[in-house]
Design a protein around this motif. Structure first.
Motif, PDB file in Angstrom:
ATOM      1  N   LYS A  27      30.880  64.966  64.828  1.00  0.00           N
ATOM      2  CA  LYS A  27      32.168  64.594  64.225  1.00  0.00           C
ATOM      3  C   LYS A  27      31.925  66.367  64.033  1.00  0.00           C
ATOM      4  CE  LYS A  27      33.475  62.857  61.999  1.00  0.00           C
ATOM      5  NZ  LYS A  27      35.421  61.572  61.129  1.00  0.00           N
ATOM      6  N   GLY A  37      31.510  62.320  58.907  1.00  0.00           N
ATOM      7  CA  GLY A  37      30.285  62.412  59.885  1.00  0.00           C
ATOM      8  C   GLY A  37      28.572  62.020  59.844  1.00  0.00           C
ATOM      9  N   THR A  90      32.935  57.356  65.842  1.00  0.00           N
ATOM     10  CA  THR A  90      32.947  58.405  65.561  1.00  0.00           C
ATOM     11  C   THR A  90      34.259  58.898  64.306  1.00  0.00           C
ATOM     12  OG1 THR A  90      31.231  59.360  67.628  1.00  0.00           O
ATOM     13  CG2 THR A  90      32.644  61.003  65.862  1.00  0.00           C
ATOM     14  N   GLU A 142      34.091  66.197  58.704  1.00  0.00           N
ATOM     15  CA  GLU A 142      33.000  64.585  58.168  1.00  0.00           C
ATOM     16  C   GLU A 142      33.442  64.249  57.491  1.00  0.00           C
ATOM     17  OE1 GLU A 142      29.937  63.405  56.122  1.00  0.00           O
ATOM     18  OE2 GLU A 142      29.864  64.875  57.500  1.00  0.00           O
TER      19      GLU A 142
END
Length: 128
Positions: A58, A38, A33, A61
């Protein structure tokens, strides 16, 4: 796929006990992640079990820029394991995700990764 089934598949693929597979899975998802935008992380989340999908949310971004060694270092540190186990575990989680998410969606997400990280999602070649 339910969380337990996902974690069991990771355990089998990585050759680790199920109780180690859960923190390993969480570590890989959190690290992945951080490396994805994002939007790409959010696109993967609905395909995972409700217990695992929040790990792909997230706050920022923009993806962080780091490579293979840093990816494995973060996974190993988060899961409390050594580097070889982090590498096997990362492969196991990504290969399991590939089957759960589907080829197109998974490839879209992995397009943001450098080649060496993408290779973690590929099965190791089998010997003769």
């Amino acid at each position: 796929m339910a969380e337990l089934a996902f974690v069991d598949k990771v355990a089998a693929r990585a050759g680790v006990p199920p109780e180690q597979a859960r923190p390993l899975t969480e570590a890989v998802l959190r690290t992945l992640t951080e490396r994805l935008s994002g939007g790409e992380a959010a696109a993967l989340a609905p395909h995972l079990a409700a217990e695992l999908s929040p790990l792909l949310v997230k706050v920022a971004e923009a993806p962080e820029a780091f490579g293979y060694d840093e990816f494995l270092r973060r996974v190993a540190e988060r899961a409390g394991i050594d580097r070889p186990t982090a590498e096997r575990g990362s492969r196991a989680v990504l290969q399991t995700m590939h089957r759960v998410v589907g080829h197109r969606e998974f490839e879209d997400a992995l397009s943001q990764l450098p080649a060496d990280l993408k290779e973690l999602a590929q099965p190791l070649p089998q010997g003769p």
